[in-house]
Write an enzyme that holds these catalytic residues in place. Sequence first.
Site, mmCIF file in Angstrom:
data_model
loop_
_atom_site.group_PDB
_atom_site.id
_atom_site.type_symbol
_atom_site.label_atom_id
_atom_site.label_comp_id
_atom_site.label_asym_id
_atom_site.label_seq_id
_atom_site.Cartn_x
_atom_site.Cartn_y
_atom_site.Cartn_z
ATOM 1 N N CYS A 56 0.835 -1.212 0.000
ATOM 2 C CA CYS A 56 0.000 0.000 0.000
ATOM 3 C C CYS A 56 0.869 1.262 0.000
ATOM 4 O O CYS A 56 1.672 1.493 0.921
ATOM 5 C CB CYS A 56 -0.919 -0.019 1.221
ATOM 6 S SG CYS A 56 -1.660 1.564 1.639
ATOM 7 N N CYS A 59 0.333 3.558 2.997
ATOM 8 C CA CYS A 59 0.962 2.998 4.196
ATOM 9 C C CYS A 59 2.454 3.328 4.203
ATOM 10 O O CYS A 59 3.023 3.693 5.239
ATOM 11 C CB CYS A 59 0.772 1.479 4.252
ATOM 12 S SG CYS A 59 -0.952 0.945 4.217
ATOM 13 N N CYS A 192 -14.982 -11.304 20.274
ATOM 14 C CA CYS A 192 -16.186 -12.041 19.869
ATOM 15 C C CYS A 192 -17.413 -11.598 20.666
ATOM 16 O O CYS A 192 -17.437 -11.706 21.898
ATOM 17 C CB CYS A 192 -15.930 -13.533 20.046
ATOM 18 S SG CYS A 192 -17.408 -14.554 20.112
ATOM 19 N N CYS A 195 -19.090 -14.344 22.676
ATOM 20 C CA CYS A 195 -18.304 -14.679 23.869
ATOM 21 C C CYS A 195 -18.607 -13.699 25.007
ATOM 22 O O CYS A 195 -18.704 -14.089 26.176
ATOM 23 C CB CYS A 195 -16.809 -14.655 23.555
ATOM 24 S SG CYS A 195 -16.309 -15.758 22.218
#
Length: 443
Positions: A56, A59, A192, A195
Amino acid sequence: MKQLRSGVLLGCSLLVAVQAFYSPSDDVVELNPSNFNREVIQSDSLWLIEFYAPWCGHCQKLTPDWKKAATALKGIVKIGAVDADQHKSLGSQYGIAGFPTIKIFGANKNKAEQYQGGRNSQAIVDGAMNALRAMVKERLSGKSGSSGYSKQQSGSDSDGKKDVVELTDDNFDNMVLDSDDVWLVEFFAPWCGHCKNLEPEWAAAASAVKEQTKGKVRLGVVDATVHQAVSSRYGIRGFPTIKIFRKGEEPEEYQGGRSRRDIIERAMDLFSDNAPAPELLEILNEDVLKNTCEDSQLCIIGILPHILDTGAAGRNSYLDVMVKMADKYKKKMWGWLWAEAGSQMALEASLGIGGFGYPAMAAINTRKMKFALLKGSFSDTGIHEFLRELSVGRGSTATLAGGVVPKIHSVEPWDGKDGQLPEEEEYDLSDVELDDFDKKIEL
């Protein structure tokens, strides 16, 4: 050919140069799935993290400013970088769709914020300091973020015990595989959502299960983003995944519901499957009754006929029925006792057993001072029906006479043998004058 070779070498050198965004000498921390949870999620520091791709252009352009900001913020704010092209799973966890993407991990590490500021070093430093002030303000107000199980386990619950056991690559085999206890293990990821929803249910279930099984069934957690060796061993691909571990057996997939009630119910089934039947004890003294009944919701007491009426074989047949029923209902964790008819008269009187003959049976709740009597036969079928009715809250109950546990007498234990009639006393009649005895009768 030389031109082609030099072109290939140039391409390779450019590739290496592109990928080598950051080195160990920089103040930017290179992050990956193996160290992300330890360095970021479990940290109390504020983090700014760049998700980049080596190919990139934007970047590559950001790199010197990112390094400069990291040096300026050293010891104040952590600056990290993730090669999201190489570590796609980590990028997808945080919804990275373009490069470079910068995320702020503040008080609540599970809710990263998108950085919206400029891409030069000064703007990055200003954005970091603004985020830091906001985090400090939250702490002053008493608010704090949650970092999932790993963060939670660093503290303790109200009684100072950790009922959810944090498992790692290092302690898993010793704690779980080498244990005689049954384990329910949740493999989770801090990011999660499912979770996070399970976390309070799992923690509440852990406390209840530990108490009800006396620690014979345990609940543990593995952060699968950190402890990848054990997670990989068991093929963990989704979160949360729950597995059941029993010594010497292959792990079993947990298929039940995710509420605390579902988890506790499954844990108790596992406990009863592996637990021995409760011991059937003879009521020899007050301590036997007290210790057995105070620790149980119900005490099942059989009053068996005198040994002279049944012999050892008859008594053992009654005891066998009680042992069989104790095993059948072991999940209930009731206490099981027996006494010989006439040995505990106060107990029989308080239960009103005498009118039904022997053998007899009563179920006593010493906490409520209530009892129920077996009205059917003293057999597998009769006792099962009696206990089944009690299990579902049916059946006739009464209050113990006087509202207290009756006095229990200390007796000798049954020796397992047939009873013997008491020896009759023999009289020596050799010196008795029968003539005088006859005369007295005539008078």
